[in-house]
Motif scaffolding. Structure first.
Motif, mmCIF file in Angstrom:
data_model
loop_
_atom_site.group_PDB
_atom_site.id
_atom_site.type_symbol
_atom_site.label_atom_id
_atom_site.label_comp_id
_atom_site.label_asym_id
_atom_site.label_seq_id
_atom_site.Cartn_x
_atom_site.Cartn_y
_atom_site.Cartn_z
ATOM 1 N N ARG A 113 -7.096 15.273 -5.220
ATOM 2 C CA ARG A 113 -7.004 16.743 -5.155
ATOM 3 C C ARG A 113 -6.982 17.226 -3.710
ATOM 4 O O ARG A 113 -6.214 18.127 -3.358
ATOM 5 C CB ARG A 113 -8.181 17.363 -5.908
ATOM 6 C CG ARG A 113 -8.035 17.346 -7.426
ATOM 7 C CD ARG A 113 -9.114 18.180 -8.083
ATOM 8 N NE ARG A 113 -10.431 17.597 -7.911
ATOM 9 C CZ ARG A 113 -10.971 16.699 -8.740
ATOM 10 N NH1 ARG A 113 -10.301 16.300 -9.813
ATOM 11 N NH2 ARG A 113 -12.182 16.224 -8.524
ATOM 12 N N LYS A 114 -7.824 16.637 -2.886
ATOM 13 C CA LYS A 114 -7.892 17.054 -1.482
ATOM 14 C C LYS A 114 -6.561 16.840 -0.768
ATOM 15 O O LYS A 114 -6.142 17.658 0.070
ATOM 16 C CB LYS A 114 -8.990 16.267 -0.761
ATOM 17 C CG LYS A 114 -9.113 16.577 0.718
ATOM 18 C CD LYS A 114 -10.190 15.725 1.381
ATOM 19 C CE LYS A 114 -10.280 15.994 2.877
ATOM 20 N NZ LYS A 114 -11.304 15.141 3.540
ATOM 21 N N SER A 115 -5.883 15.766 -1.096
ATOM 22 C CA SER A 115 -4.653 15.405 -0.380
ATOM 23 C C SER A 115 -3.382 15.850 -1.097
ATOM 24 O O SER A 115 -2.275 15.557 -0.623
ATOM 25 C CB SER A 115 -4.598 13.884 -0.181
ATOM 26 O OG SER A 115 -4.592 13.199 -1.428
ATOM 27 N N ARG A 152 -4.553 10.119 -7.851
ATOM 28 C CA ARG A 152 -4.868 11.007 -8.976
ATOM 29 C C ARG A 152 -5.684 10.280 -10.038
ATOM 30 O O ARG A 152 -6.596 10.848 -10.628
ATOM 31 C CB ARG A 152 -3.574 11.536 -9.599
ATOM 32 C CG ARG A 152 -2.718 12.390 -8.684
ATOM 33 C CD ARG A 152 -1.452 12.813 -9.425
ATOM 34 N NE ARG A 152 -0.508 13.486 -8.556
ATOM 35 C CZ ARG A 152 0.392 12.864 -7.802
ATOM 36 N NH1 ARG A 152 0.449 11.546 -7.822
ATOM 37 N NH2 ARG A 152 1.220 13.541 -7.032
ATOM 38 N N ALA A 153 -5.334 9.008 -10.266
ATOM 39 C CA ALA A 153 -6.035 8.226 -11.277
ATOM 40 C C ALA A 153 -7.220 7.465 -10.694
ATOM 41 O O ALA A 153 -8.257 7.328 -11.346
ATOM 42 C CB ALA A 153 -5.066 7.240 -11.941
ATOM 43 N N ASN A 154 -7.081 6.971 -9.465
ATOM 44 C CA ASN A 154 -8.091 6.076 -8.907
ATOM 45 C C ASN A 154 -9.187 6.770 -8.099
ATOM 46 O O ASN A 154 -10.293 6.232 -7.975
ATOM 47 C CB ASN A 154 -7.401 5.027 -8.021
ATOM 48 C CG ASN A 154 -6.428 4.173 -8.797
ATOM 49 O OD1 ASN A 154 -6.573 3.993 -10.000
ATOM 50 N ND2 ASN A 154 -5.427 3.644 -8.120
ATOM 51 N N VAL A 187 0.826 -1.221 0.000
ATOM 52 C CA VAL A 187 0.000 0.000 0.000
ATOM 53 C C VAL A 187 0.857 1.267 0.000
ATOM 54 O O VAL A 187 0.323 2.372 0.069
ATOM 55 C CB VAL A 187 -0.957 0.029 1.213
ATOM 56 C CG1 VAL A 187 -1.886 -1.182 1.185
ATOM 57 C CG2 VAL A 187 -0.207 0.098 2.542
ATOM 58 N N ALA A 188 2.161 1.110 -0.104
ATOM 59 C CA ALA A 188 3.068 2.254 0.065
ATOM 60 C C ALA A 188 2.882 3.325 -0.998
ATOM 61 O O ALA A 188 3.135 4.501 -0.748
ATOM 62 C CB ALA A 188 4.520 1.772 0.071
ATOM 63 N N ASN A 189 2.443 2.934 -2.195
ATOM 64 C CA ASN A 189 2.284 3.905 -3.285
ATOM 65 C C ASN A 189 0.830 4.288 -3.534
ATOM 66 O O ASN A 189 0.533 5.028 -4.481
ATOM 67 C CB ASN A 189 2.912 3.345 -4.569
ATOM 68 C CG ASN A 189 4.421 3.322 -4.488
ATOM 69 O OD1 ASN A 189 5.086 4.343 -4.587
ATOM 70 N ND2 ASN A 189 4.982 2.134 -4.275
ATOM 71 N N TRP A 190 -0.058 3.831 -2.678
ATOM 72 C CA TRP A 190 -1.494 4.094 -2.844
ATOM 73 C C TRP A 190 -1.792 5.588 -2.926
ATOM 74 O O TRP A 190 -2.580 6.027 -3.773
ATOM 75 C CB TRP A 190 -2.249 3.464 -1.671
ATOM 76 C CG TRP A 190 -3.686 3.847 -1.567
ATOM 77 C CD1 TRP A 190 -4.741 3.280 -2.230
ATOM 78 C CD2 TRP A 190 -4.236 4.887 -0.752
ATOM 79 N NE1 TRP A 190 -5.918 3.894 -1.869
ATOM 80 C CE2 TRP A 190 -5.629 4.882 -0.965
ATOM 81 C CE3 TRP A 190 -3.684 5.809 0.147
ATOM 82 C CZ2 TRP A 190 -6.482 5.775 -0.313
ATOM 83 C CZ3 TRP A 190 -4.522 6.693 0.788
ATOM 84 C CH2 TRP A 190 -5.906 6.676 0.557
ATOM 85 N N ALA A 191 -1.172 6.406 -2.099
ATOM 86 C CA ALA A 191 -1.488 7.838 -2.065
ATOM 87 C C ALA A 191 -1.085 8.537 -3.359
ATOM 88 O O ALA A 191 -1.702 9.535 -3.739
ATOM 89 C CB ALA A 191 -0.815 8.503 -0.863
#
Length: 265
Positions: free
Chosen positions: A76-78, A68-70, A60-64
């Motif tokens: 945008r909020k984060s 943008r795509a998912n 899950v390390a790259n989830w954030a």
């Protein structure tokens, strides 16, 4: 600059994500942290990540960065939660000045860690908070994510990296620190993680993300981090790769400390 170089440079700048570390760097931070969790923290991580496609911290390390795509709204909020600009302020973090409305990586780590620690929160909220914490602790240890506002953390500092071709590879300073320093490493992720795990145990800053950001910013201000010329000296990567690797190792150890503190009994 000739036309072919400009084309390559444009494509790289457009395609490069505004993230800290590349996917490997974030996974390495998470893998190093997972190996240092207490049994109580590991049990909570297993509970929270149950059902994920890859139910591990590295998974899950790259989830954030993929929001943008998912999930564009949450992306945008984060968006501002990935960095803090304190280079112009002598690397001193002042929340009211540097993080209005809590929109920076320092306060994002604190806010999401508080949600993660609260057992009264819904499981889904704590799971999301864990994903954010794993990623943002990696972010704050990438020096360019705590650097200057005027060049967008090195994103506007354009570089040509020699690679044996006439024009070299186009990039920018931020992208170079994200992943370019590791591009030609020729080492598997597992071997890379093992080597970083063996680095000397030097940890400063405890579990305070403001201290981590200030330390990262201080690296940005070291002589030589900003190359004197647009064409990168081949020795640059050899000089600064160990610094970036130490930051990844510190990020992993500090993430483990934060999760052990947050998720312990």
């Amino acid at each position: 600059m000739n036309r072919s170089f400009l084309l390559v440079l444009t494509l790289v700048l457009v395609a490069a994500p505004a993230s800290a570390w590349g996917p490997r760097g974030h996974r390495l931070v998470a893998e190093l942290a997972a190996a240092a969790l207490t049994p109580a923290a590991r049990a909570q991580v297993d509970l929270l990540l149950r059902g994920e496609p890859e139910p591990t911290l590295a998974g899950v390390a790259n989830w954030a960065d993929e929001l943008r795509a998912n999930d564009p709204d949450l992306g945008r909020k984060s968006a501002k939660w990935h960095y803090v600009n304190i280079g112009e302020s002598g690397c001193e973090y002042v929340a009211a000045r540097d993080c209005p409305n809590g929109d920076c990586v320092v306060e994002a780590i604190r806010t999401q860690a508080a949600i993660l620690a609260d057992r009264a929160q819904p499981l889904a909220a704590r799971r999301q908070a864990l994903k954010f914490v794993v990623h943002f602790v990696g972010d704050v240890h990438q020096p360019m994510h705590a650097g200057y506002a005027h060049d967008k953390g090195g994103n506007t500092v354009q570089l040509s990296i020699p690679d044996g071709t006439r024009d070299g590879r186009g990039s920018n300073l931020h992208a170079l620190w994200d992943s370019g320093l590791f591009r030609d490493l020729g080492e598997s992720e597992a071997r890379h993680a093992a080597r970083l795990r063996a680095l000397p145990e030097v940890v400063a800053g405890g579990t305070d993300p403001a201290a981590w950001a200030q330390e990262s910013c201080a690296i940005v201000q070291r002589p030589g981090v900003y190359p004197p010329r647009a064409t990168l000296d081949p020795g640059y990567i050899e000089t600064w790769r160990p610094v970036a690797e130490r930051q990844i190792a510190l990020g992993g150890r500090r993430l483990a400390a934060l999760l052990n503190e947050t998720l312990g009994d």
